[in-house]
Design an enzyme around this catalytic site. Structure first.
Site, PDB file in Angstrom:
ATOM      1  CE  LYS A  63     -20.602 -44.893   1.784  1.00 50.78           C
ATOM      2  NZ  LYS A  63     -20.136 -43.827   2.368  1.00 50.78           N
TER       3      LYS A  63
ATOM      4  CG  ASP B  29      -7.190 -39.549   2.792  1.00 48.60           C
ATOM      5  OD1 ASP B  29      -7.917 -39.194   1.975  1.00 48.60           O
ATOM      6  OD2 ASP B  29      -7.173 -40.551   3.434  1.00 48.60           O
ATOM      7  CB  ILE B  30      -5.106 -42.864   6.116  1.00 47.27           C
ATOM      8  CG1 ILE B  30      -4.467 -43.704   7.161  1.00 47.27           C
ATOM      9  CG2 ILE B  30      -4.729 -43.369   4.636  1.00 47.27           C
ATOM     10  CD1 ILE B  30      -5.362 -43.458   8.462  1.00 47.27           C
TER      11      ILE B  30
ATOM     12  CE1 TYR C 260     -20.666 -47.645  -2.490  1.00 46.23           C
ATOM     13  CE2 TYR C 260     -18.743 -47.150  -0.648  1.00 46.23           C
ATOM     14  CZ  TYR C 260     -19.693 -46.934  -1.747  1.00 46.23           C
ATOM     15  OH  TYR C 260     -19.718 -45.507  -1.953  1.00 46.23           O
TER      16      TYR C 260
ATOM     17  CG  ASP D 280      -7.099 -44.405  11.916  1.00 46.29           C
ATOM     18  OD1 ASP D 280      -6.264 -45.307  12.472  1.00 46.29           O
ATOM     19  OD2 ASP D 280      -8.044 -44.472  11.284  1.00 46.29           O
TER      20      ASP D 280
ATOM     21  N   GLY E  13     -10.992 -38.245   4.497  1.00 42.72           N
ATOM     22  CA  GLY E  13     -10.971 -38.564   3.004  1.00 42.72           C
ATOM     23  C   GLY E  13     -10.515 -37.490   2.090  1.00 42.72           C
TER      24      GLY E  13
ATOM     25  N   GLY F 102      -9.183 -38.362  -1.449  1.00 45.55           N
ATOM     26  CA  GLY F 102      -9.917 -39.258  -2.261  1.00 45.55           C
ATOM     27  C   GLY F 102     -10.564 -38.603  -3.537  1.00 45.55           C
ATOM     28  CD  GLN F 103     -14.046 -40.359  -8.158  1.00 47.08           C
ATOM     29  OE1 GLN F 103     -14.866 -41.224  -7.575  1.00 47.08           O
ATOM     30  NE2 GLN F 103     -14.384 -40.238  -9.462  1.00 47.08           N
TER      31      GLN F 103
HETATM   32  C1  VAH Z   1     -18.315 -47.301  -6.180  1.00 47.41           C
HETATM   33  N1  VAH Z   1     -17.770 -45.078  -7.061  1.00 47.41           N
HETATM   34  O1  VAH Z   1     -18.077 -47.876  -7.367  1.00 47.41           O
HETATM   35  C2  VAH Z   1     -18.535 -45.770  -6.013  1.00 47.41           C
HETATM   36  C3  VAH Z   1     -20.117 -45.559  -6.255  1.00 47.41           C
HETATM   37  C4  VAH Z   1     -22.190 -46.234  -7.234  1.00 47.41           C
HETATM   38  C5  VAH Z   1     -20.677 -46.231  -7.163  1.00 47.41           C
HETATM   39  O2  VAH Z   1     -20.517 -45.891  -4.720  1.00 47.41           O
HETATM   40  O3  VAH Z   1     -18.159 -48.269  -5.254  1.00 47.41           O
END
Ligand code: VAH
Length: 313
Positions: free
Chosen positions: A142, A32-33, A138, A48, A6, A9-10
């Site tokens: 996590k 990354d991809i 998400y 990947d 990744g 990414g950010q």
């Molecule tokens: C999101 N930037 O918004 C991430 C983060 C706490 C937010 O996990 O999904």
């Protein structure tokens, strides 16, 4: 050698730069991809993270010993593609945990998020061990990932470390699918348009952090004395907590004509399920965590760097 997934990414893009400062470009492989043809990076390969065989061969070929596994699908996007979000976030983590268990790599970093807390969690100064009943794909992925990390550490001695990042604010990459990304968007819009329509309501307080603090915390945790680490799920980490209205007011100190309006969308429900501020006393105790960027310093730094990046005088 170090592998970053990744890496475009950010977090990954900035973590790669920081790690290369310390270890040298040739010792930090970014992946990354995206196709290498479209990537300006002297030590980048396509990877990947859903392809376990490809991961194993990259680890072997480049003699990788430490992995920062950042590839994931963020909160807003995962609500649109739940099964893909779960598969990407979970299967890839388990591939790296298995490699660590088999001693193919020595150390693994994997990011968690304040998204693991849900609507029933106390919202102010949320404790390290507060109730975690996430209501987003998400957050579910996590939280499950945190428990897998703890399991592989307890059962197989895997040295996996993790931080529950708040919303992260940075200027090097454009926002990508996060609910907290309004706090990045707003700076681009303030400079380019002079106004911003916020997809969260004005009083939505969320835990936030400037990227430099998050990167430093990540490296400090990975370099910490393992005997001092009492948490092998994921560490709470705190620095800022503000509402869109408070952020807009801080921006207006620099751009007096900046105007904000509010038009909450599906991301409001996600934000409402998250805490407003986090208690990170365990991270302070275990590895001396201290943040450096307050709201004023973060705002000033964001505007100064974005003016340059956007070539705005
Ligand atoms: C999101 N930037 O918004 C991430 C983060 C706490 C937010 O996990 O999904």
């Amino acid at each position: 050698k170090i592998l970053v997934t990744g890496a475009l990414g950010q977090i990954g893009s900035e973590l790669t730069l920081a790690l290369r400062e310390i270890y040298g470009v040739e010792n930090v492989l970014s992946t990354d991809i995206q196709d290498p043809a479209n990537v300006e990076d002297p030590n980048y390969e396509t990877l990947d993270v859903m392809n376990a065989e490809q991961i194993a061969s990259v680890v072997e070929k480049h003699e990788i010993t430490i992995v920062y596994h950042l590839a994931a699908m963020l909160s807003a996007t995962a609500e649109k593609f739940p099964k893909k979000g779960w598969d990407l976030n979970m299967d890839s983590l388990l591939t790296f945990l298995e490699l660590a268990k088999d001693k193919k790599i020595n150390q693994l970093y994997w990011p968690s998020s304040i998204a693991i807390f849900g609507p029933e969690t106390p919202k102010i100064n949320t404790d390290q061990n507060a109730l975690t009943i996430p209501s987003t794909v998400y957050g579910i992925s996590k939280r499950a990932g945190e428990l897998w990390c703890q399991y592989y550490h307890e059962k197989f001695g895997v040295d996996v470390r993790s931080i529950r990042y708040p919303g992260l604010i940075s200027w090097k990459t454009r926002p990508g699918g996060g609910t907290t990304d309004y706090a990045v968007d707003i700076f681009y819009q303030a400079l380019e348009e002079g106004k911003y329509e916020c997809f969260l309501s004005e009083n939505s307080a969320l835990p936030m952090m400037y990227m430099d603090d998050a990167i430093r915390a990540t490296i400090e945790l990975m370099q910490a004395d393992p005997t001092k680490l009492s948490v092998r799920t994921s560490y709470n980490l705190h620095s800022l907590s503000f509402t869109p209205a408070e952020l807009a007011a801080e921006i207006q100190k620099h751009l007096p004509d900046f105007e904000i309006s509010y038009n909450p969308d599906f991301r409001q429900a996600i934000a409402d399920s998250w805490p407003a501020s986090i208690d990170d006393s365990v991270a302070q105790k275990d590895w001396n965590w201290k943040y450096e960027f307050d709201l004023a310093k973060m705002t000033e730094t964001m505007l100064a760097n974005l003016k340059e990046k956007l070539a705005i005088s």
